[in-house]
Each structure stands twice: as C-alpha cells, then as structure tokens.
Design a protein around this motif. Sequence first.
Motif, PDB file in Angstrom:
ATOM      1  N   ARG A   1       0.423  -1.007  -0.020  1.00 37.90           N
ATOM      2  CA  ARG A   1      -0.112   0.005  -0.061  1.00 37.90           C
ATOM      3  C   ARG A   1       0.584   1.105  -0.131  1.00 37.90           C
ATOM      4  O   ARG A   1       1.500   1.093   0.025  1.00 37.90           O
ATOM      5  N   VAL A   2       0.274   2.033  -0.965  1.00 36.19           N
ATOM      6  CA  VAL A   2       1.376   2.946  -0.802  1.00 36.19           C
ATOM      7  C   VAL A   2       0.983   4.798   0.092  1.00 36.19           C
ATOM      8  O   VAL A   2      -0.572   5.039   0.140  1.00 36.19           O
ATOM      9  N   ALA A   3       1.600   4.949   0.678  1.00 36.74           N
ATOM     10  CA  ALA A   3       0.887   5.080   2.330  1.00 36.74           C
ATOM     11  C   ALA A   3       0.819   7.047   2.082  1.00 36.74           C
ATOM     12  O   ALA A   3       0.464   8.425   2.735  1.00 36.74           O
ATOM     13  N   GLY A   4       1.721   7.635   1.286  1.00 40.74           N
ATOM     14  CA  GLY A   4       2.054   8.944   0.854  1.00 40.74           C
ATOM     15  C   GLY A   4       3.314   9.532  -0.165  1.00 40.74           C
ATOM     16  O   GLY A   4       4.075   7.965  -1.005  1.00 40.74           O
ATOM     17  N   ARG A   5       3.800  10.171  -0.032  1.00 33.66           N
ATOM     18  CA  ARG A   5       4.652  10.396  -0.949  1.00 33.66           C
ATOM     19  C   ARG A   5       6.276  11.746   0.011  1.00 33.66           C
ATOM     20  O   ARG A   5       6.066  12.272   0.388  1.00 33.66           O
ATOM     21  N   VAL A   6       7.199  10.919  -0.479  1.00 34.80           N
ATOM     22  CA  VAL A   6       8.701  12.044   0.275  1.00 34.80           C
ATOM     23  C   VAL A   6       8.718  12.457  -0.829  1.00 34.80           C
ATOM     24  O   VAL A   6       9.382  12.392  -2.022  1.00 34.80           O
TER      25      VAL A   6
ATOM     26  N   ASP B   1      15.185   5.512  14.337  1.00 38.80           N
ATOM     27  CA  ASP B   1      13.084   5.673  15.616  1.00 38.80           C
ATOM     28  C   ASP B   1      13.041   4.320  15.496  1.00 38.80           C
ATOM     29  O   ASP B   1      11.829   4.520  15.937  1.00 38.80           O
ATOM     30  N   GLY B   2      13.308   3.014  15.263  1.00 36.41           N
ATOM     31  CA  GLY B   2      12.891   1.695  15.569  1.00 36.41           C
ATOM     32  C   GLY B   2      12.138   1.144  14.172  1.00 36.41           C
ATOM     33  O   GLY B   2      11.113   0.782  13.976  1.00 36.41           O
ATOM     34  N   LYS B   3      12.771   2.266  13.119  1.00 34.39           N
ATOM     35  CA  LYS B   3      11.403   2.123  11.379  1.00 34.39           C
ATOM     36  C   LYS B   3      12.779   1.760  10.688  1.00 34.39           C
ATOM     37  O   LYS B   3      13.995   2.719  10.626  1.00 34.39           O
ATOM     38  N   LEU B   4      12.569   0.301  10.062  1.00 34.23           N
ATOM     39  CA  LEU B   4      13.745   0.121   8.465  1.00 34.23           C
ATOM     40  C   LEU B   4      13.533   0.974   7.643  1.00 34.23           C
ATOM     41  O   LEU B   4      12.062   0.563   7.306  1.00 34.23           O
ATOM     42  N   LEU B   5      14.231   1.694   7.278  1.00 32.05           N
ATOM     43  CA  LEU B   5      14.203   2.248   6.013  1.00 32.05           C
ATOM     44  C   LEU B   5      14.866   2.051   4.733  1.00 32.05           C
ATOM     45  O   LEU B   5      16.576   1.453   4.520  1.00 32.05           O
ATOM     46  N   LEU B   6      13.815   1.277   3.696  1.00 30.64           N
ATOM     47  CA  LEU B   6      14.460   1.069   1.999  1.00 30.64           C
ATOM     48  C   LEU B   6      14.458   2.127   1.026  1.00 30.64           C
ATOM     49  O   LEU B   6      13.347   1.857   0.868  1.00 30.64           O
ATOM     50  N   VAL B   7      15.324   1.950   0.681  1.00 32.72           N
ATOM     51  CA  VAL B   7      15.501   2.790   0.009  1.00 32.72           C
ATOM     52  C   VAL B   7      15.555   3.006  -1.434  1.00 32.72           C
ATOM     53  O   VAL B   7      16.858   1.595  -1.690  1.00 32.72           O
TER      54      VAL B   7
ATOM     55  N   VAL C   1      10.645   4.335  -1.108  1.00 32.88           N
ATOM     56  CA  VAL C   1      10.984   4.542   0.073  1.00 32.88           C
ATOM     57  C   VAL C   1      10.290   3.497   1.225  1.00 32.88           C
ATOM     58  O   VAL C   1       8.295   3.742   0.660  1.00 32.88           O
ATOM     59  N   THR C   2      10.385   2.304   1.634  1.00 39.02           N
ATOM     60  CA  THR C   2       9.334   1.860   1.939  1.00 39.02           C
ATOM     61  C   THR C   2      10.359   1.570   3.324  1.00 39.02           C
ATOM     62  O   THR C   2      11.375   1.497   4.360  1.00 39.02           O
ATOM     63  N   VAL C   3       9.019   1.319   4.586  1.00 37.12           N
ATOM     64  CA  VAL C   3       8.878   1.978   5.769  1.00 37.12           C
ATOM     65  C   VAL C   3       8.652   0.484   6.564  1.00 37.12           C
ATOM     66  O   VAL C   3       7.452   0.018   6.675  1.00 37.12           O
ATOM     67  N   VAL C   4       9.089  -0.212   7.095  1.00 40.24           N
ATOM     68  CA  VAL C   4       8.791  -1.357   8.178  1.00 40.24           C
ATOM     69  C   VAL C   4       9.194  -0.996   9.554  1.00 40.24           C
ATOM     70  O   VAL C   4      10.338  -0.446   9.537  1.00 40.24           O
ATOM     71  N   ASP C   5       7.957  -1.323  10.167  1.00 42.73           N
ATOM     72  CA  ASP C   5       8.130  -0.866  11.735  1.00 42.73           C
ATOM     73  C   ASP C   5       8.540  -2.370  12.633  1.00 42.73           C
ATOM     74  O   ASP C   5       7.954  -3.171  11.952  1.00 42.73           O
TER      75      ASP C   5
ATOM     76  N   CYS D   1       4.439  -2.868   7.305  1.00 44.74           N
ATOM     77  CA  CYS D   1       5.455  -1.932   5.899  1.00 44.74           C
ATOM     78  C   CYS D   1       4.625  -1.498   5.166  1.00 44.74           C
ATOM     79  O   CYS D   1       2.927  -1.695   4.400  1.00 44.74           O
ATOM     80  N   LEU D   2       4.834  -0.515   5.041  1.00 43.04           N
ATOM     81  CA  LEU D   2       3.936   0.902   3.988  1.00 43.04           C
ATOM     82  C   LEU D   2       5.525   1.317   2.975  1.00 43.04           C
ATOM     83  O   LEU D   2       6.657   1.320   3.300  1.00 43.04           O
ATOM     84  N   ASP D   3       4.851   1.976   2.115  1.00 44.43           N
ATOM     85  CA  ASP D   3       5.327   2.095   0.484  1.00 44.43           C
ATOM     86  C   ASP D   3       5.502   3.804   0.581  1.00 44.43           C
ATOM     87  O   ASP D   3       4.075   3.702   0.612  1.00 44.43           O
ATOM     88  N   TYR D   4       6.259   4.517   0.420  1.00 47.93           N
ATOM     89  CA  TYR D   4       6.068   6.085  -0.521  1.00 47.93           C
ATOM     90  C   TYR D   4       7.135   6.224  -1.287  1.00 47.93           C
ATOM     91  O   TYR D   4       7.673   5.383  -1.390  1.00 47.93           O
ATOM     92  N   ALA D   5       6.059   6.644  -2.497  1.00 48.70           N
ATOM     93  CA  ALA D   5       6.482   7.333  -3.115  1.00 48.70           C
ATOM     94  C   ALA D   5       7.376   8.195  -3.499  1.00 48.70           C
ATOM     95  O   ALA D   5       7.165   9.419  -2.730  1.00 48.70           O
ATOM     96  N   VAL D   6       8.053   8.651  -4.430  1.00 53.68           N
ATOM     97  CA  VAL D   6       8.858   9.485  -4.550  1.00 53.68           C
ATOM     98  C   VAL D   6       8.899  10.430  -5.334  1.00 53.68           C
ATOM     99  O   VAL D   6       8.487  10.337  -6.215  1.00 53.68           O
TER     100      VAL D   6
END
Length: 674
Positions: free
Chosen positions: A328-333, A583-589, A602-606, A612-617
């Motif tokens: 799921r796309v959670a937002g934009r970076v 801050d407890g979040k894994l960032l996959l770029v 950018v995928t963010v894993v708590d 697991c959330l995806d952010y579009a660039v």
Amino acid sequence: MGRARGSAVRGTGGSSAVSKASAAARGYVHDRFLGLLAGPGRRRAPLVHRGYYIRARAVDHGVQDFLLKTQSHPRTQILSLGAGFDSLFFRLKDLGLLPRAVVFEVDFPEVARQKAAQIRRNEELSALVGDDGREGSGSVAVSGEGFRLLGVDLSELPRLDEALEEAGLDPGIPTLFLAEVVLTYMETTRSDALIQWAAERFSQASFLLYEQMHPGDPFGLVMQQHFKQLNSALRSLGTYPDREAQQRRFLSQGWTECSILDMNEFFTLCTPEEEQQRVEALEPFDEYEEWHLKCSHYFILAASKGMEPPWTPFLAGMTASPREGPTRVAGRVPAAPCPSNSDTLGLRRYGHRSVLLKPNVVLTTGGFGEEDGQHGRVRTFHLLEKVEGGWRANSVRHEKPEMRWGERLYHSVSHLGDNLVLLVGGRRSPSSAGLGMVRMKLPGTSDPWDPSEVALEPVNLEPPSPRWRHSATQVTFQGKRLLFLYGGRSATEPVLGDWCFLTLPELSCAAVPVEGPMPERRHSHGACSWAGGALITGGLGAAEKPLGSIFFLKKLEDGFRWRPIQTHPPLVPRYSHTAHVHDGKLLLVGGVWLCSSSVPGVTVVDLQTGLCLDYAVDVERLEWPLMLHNHSSVFLPEEKELLVLGGGGNCFSFGTHLNPEPVVLNLKSIFSAP
C-alpha cells in the motif's frame, strides 16, 4: 512515413539483426541462419545478448504454439510484419515445422531487396526457399516454396492489402501475424488500423506483438530518449503505456482473446529452470539491474479471434504465478537536488559506496561513471562537506600506483574511526577475481584536501572468499566492535551465503557462534546495524530471483542468532536498494523489483509491529529521471533526510544513464506520522 524517419527505422532493424547474430554466435539461441542474413558484425555486450535471447525465445514460444495448435488444418500461414533480416522461415523450415504453412514477410522495399540479394547469394538459403533465382515482380522480392518476401510500407494499408492478396495470402485459413518492435514506429492511427484490419479481414487470426511499455518511469524515460535520438520515436507508447491499455487496444478492435506477459514474467514462468541456468552460465554477467529493468519494459502479447479453441499461448504462465503488486502506498517523499554552494557536486557514477565520516562529511569511493569526460572505473575519492550555504564537493585523485586499489565496483566501505576507512572486496570486471581489503587513512577534512596525505594500505587478511555485492555491517559482541561481512558473489560463485567477523580496529578474524536457520544466499541486499546486531533485507538470491525476506542477526550473550522478521503486508522482493534504521523504523531506499507497474521508492518497516508501508518519491523538483538503483545513500538523523548519491547504470542498448547530482529525500513526514 517520412524519408529520414523511414531510414532511421530501417537502421534499427539492421542493428537488431547484428545483435541477434551476435547472440546466436555466443550460444544464446541456436540459429546458424542469422549470420548468413545479417552478415558479420561486432560482438555485443552480454546484456544485449540476454535481451535478444529472451525476445527470440518469447516469439518462438508463440509461433511454435500456433503451429502446434493448428496442425490439424490443411493449410496455415504466418505474416511477419517488418521482418527485416529475421531468420524465422529458415529456422522453422530447417526444423521441419512448416509442412503445411506459408510464411509471408513484409518490410520496406529497400530492406526486402537487400534480403532477397542475401538469399540468392547463399546456396543453403536459396535451397530452403526454393527460389528460382529470378528477380521478383511488383512488391514480391522473393517467391519460393512456402515463402514470400514483399517490399511494402506497412503504413500504406490499402497497398499492403493489395500486395498480400496478389502474393497469395488467404484470409480464410488460420493466420498468425507477427510484429517485433514494428508497429510502435508507425503513427498510432495507422498501427491501430492495421490491427483492426487483421481482425476484420481474416476469419481465424492470431497476433504476436513484442514491444515496449511503461514510458513514464525513470528507465522508460531513458528508453524513450534513446529512440528519439535515433529519430525513431516510439509513437504508440503515449496512447498505450501499459499492458491494460494494450489489452483494451486489441479487444476494442475486433480481437476476442488477449494475454500479455512482461519479459521478467516470461523468463520466470515460461522458461524451464535448466534453460535459465544454461543462459545464466554462458558469459560473465553482472548487469542484473539493467537486465530486470529492460525486461520489465518489454512485453509479449498474444491475441486471437475465430480460433477454436481460443489461442492463449501464455495463459498457463500467467495463472501459474500471479503478478506481484506493490504494498500500500502511504504517501509521497519529496525529492530535491542537494543544496550546493558550488556549480556542481558531481558523483555521476554507479556501483560505488558512501559512508558518513562525521555529521557533515560523506566519503564516496569507487564505482563506474564519468571522469575527465569519459566513462570508466572511477579513480577519484569524493568528499562531500556540509558548510554554510549547502554542500561542497572535494574530489581527490592520487596518481600513486597504490591508489589503483580504489578502482573497484560493488565493494563495501566502513568507517573505523579516527579518519580510518576500510574498503572490502569489489571487482574490476565480472570475470575478474574479487579484490582484497584496503585500509585508507584520510588527512582530515581541512580545506583544501592534500592528496599526498591520503594513505592506502593493503590488509593481508582475506574474507572466506573474494567477493563483491556483499555487505559489511558493524555489530557489537561482548563489548567489542566487529565488522560482519555477509553474502555477495564472486567470479566462480553466482551467489554466496557465508559470513565472517572481523575485530575493529585491528582487523583480525573472530570466531563468533551464530545460531538459527541460515538465510537464503544472496547478494545486492540491504544491510544496516540495529540493537548491536545486523538487519539483512532482500537481495538477489539463487537463480537471480529477488528476495523479500528480512533477517535480524540478533546479539546474544555468547554469540548471535538469525531471526526472521515478518512484515504485513509482506515485503515486495527487491535488491540493489540501501537500508537504514532510525527511531525503530527500517528504511529501504529504491532498488529493483519485478513489479513492472511501479518502481520502488522508500519502504518503511516498523520493527516493533511489522507494518510495511511504501512511499512514492515525488520528483517534480528534479530535472532528470531519478535512478534509485546502483546508488548509495546516507541518513542524516538530525535533518531527518536521506542523501542519495549517484545511481543508474549502463544498459548498453540505451547507453549510460546516471543521476547527475546528489538528491535529498525529506523524511520528516514519515517520522512525524503516528
């Protein structure tokens, strides 16, 4: 079609023929006729060979399936549109697969005349055609037993229809239309008319189409620019940019069945495993990113109407494994050029590595890119320093012989402290052995940098085997710092899964117990430190398959334990990305995945909940296609920003495409979200 544009399109056909012949000469396809038709040509790059291999295999799969499904009919026919110097007829005739079929080929009159001359000059080709050696009449350049070669412009549909009827094409028998990267060069209204004509004119028709898609993502923009520079713009891409649009195109113009696979799917689902392994072993190869990106931008389409049963040669492959979709796309970076107090910061390269030396200093080493106006392995060490007004660049090029230790790709670089940096592994070429370890002593960050003060010292200690595309992550064990070297590949092993620990800063091997089930072997994965251990994410596994697993090398009192981390939804398999924890979040770029409908952002894993959330660039502020593969990145915790350095690759077909400047990704919204 204009004269200049027509000439350019004919040029692409000639280049394609040479590439096909080169792939055949290296054993990718078994076709002795390509060299006879295309003539001698220079050897192409392995990536080009793979591209033409998968194209040939997909087309052959469709053609032979059509011949198999129609073998009960007394007569069938194949019409190859824009055939160029293709050898389809000769291969099928030589294999005995054309007992009841006639092959018609159509191309520009000039191309048809050239091919006819090649056929007549060669005894074997003439014998297979059954040509009597006389010049053809009208549009027919060659007329032989089961073969007709016509010189007609495809965009002139009435003339095409007339010429084919005169040559004996029968609209009442099963007919396969074949178009390999042909229709897209035509005006879209004309190519649509041809597709509709084929459906209306022929009662039992099938269509195989091999073309490009996804023009709007970074690789697609590079692909389009390449063809525009050749004066051969891909005209239908804007109207039919993806598989859904192509399906609507055919179904709305008279076809009743239509299925599509991109070439990653075809290679994975329709190519036997032993055949995949054969191809992967033919040549030294290390351009995985460009291979998968190119395959995601080409498709094979099969359409039919009036066929009983309906002709669906790729449907079994499509249902065997559903297409992966992004999470799921959670937002934009937001992405923006790195602020600079100078004209340029440079760093046009890929396969390099970067490390944060201080909160305001980044060191980048190695890679392949632009230096002194030429492309090659980069010899300079690049320093970025954050000063008032932005970042400034400082490149250090040392002419001492030992500085050649820095000319490496896909190595690892680790900061040991006190301006000491460790380079591990890497390669110069895919066929060379991995490079060793080098300790670099930097003079500090005073301005200006004095190159003579940079010292490189080989470390006489090797990891279990020389490697590249591995990771080096700092962990702690019993109060001591260790460097955890994991995975990668070598000149002899396509993927490694072993590891070792090095003590820091003295660099000696340490025997440390590791419990738990071993992760799958991988290279090009993401790795970062967390809670005294290491997180290993994704990567390219055995058989060149992207992985979607996350493993935590967890610190224990007497060693470490591998622990898989589950995410929801599951992480989309990927590789060639970078990884950070904050801050407890894994960032996959970034990276490369096989979801052809999108590109990784950018995928963010708590790490506590597994969410697991995806952010579009958001690239609106950039003036170039942002390549988020083969890059390096540095996380700046105070600013909540990611500094992306370099990235891109060399597609060989479409040229070298590199991010011209570093880019800043603003992650404040991610860390402020509840």
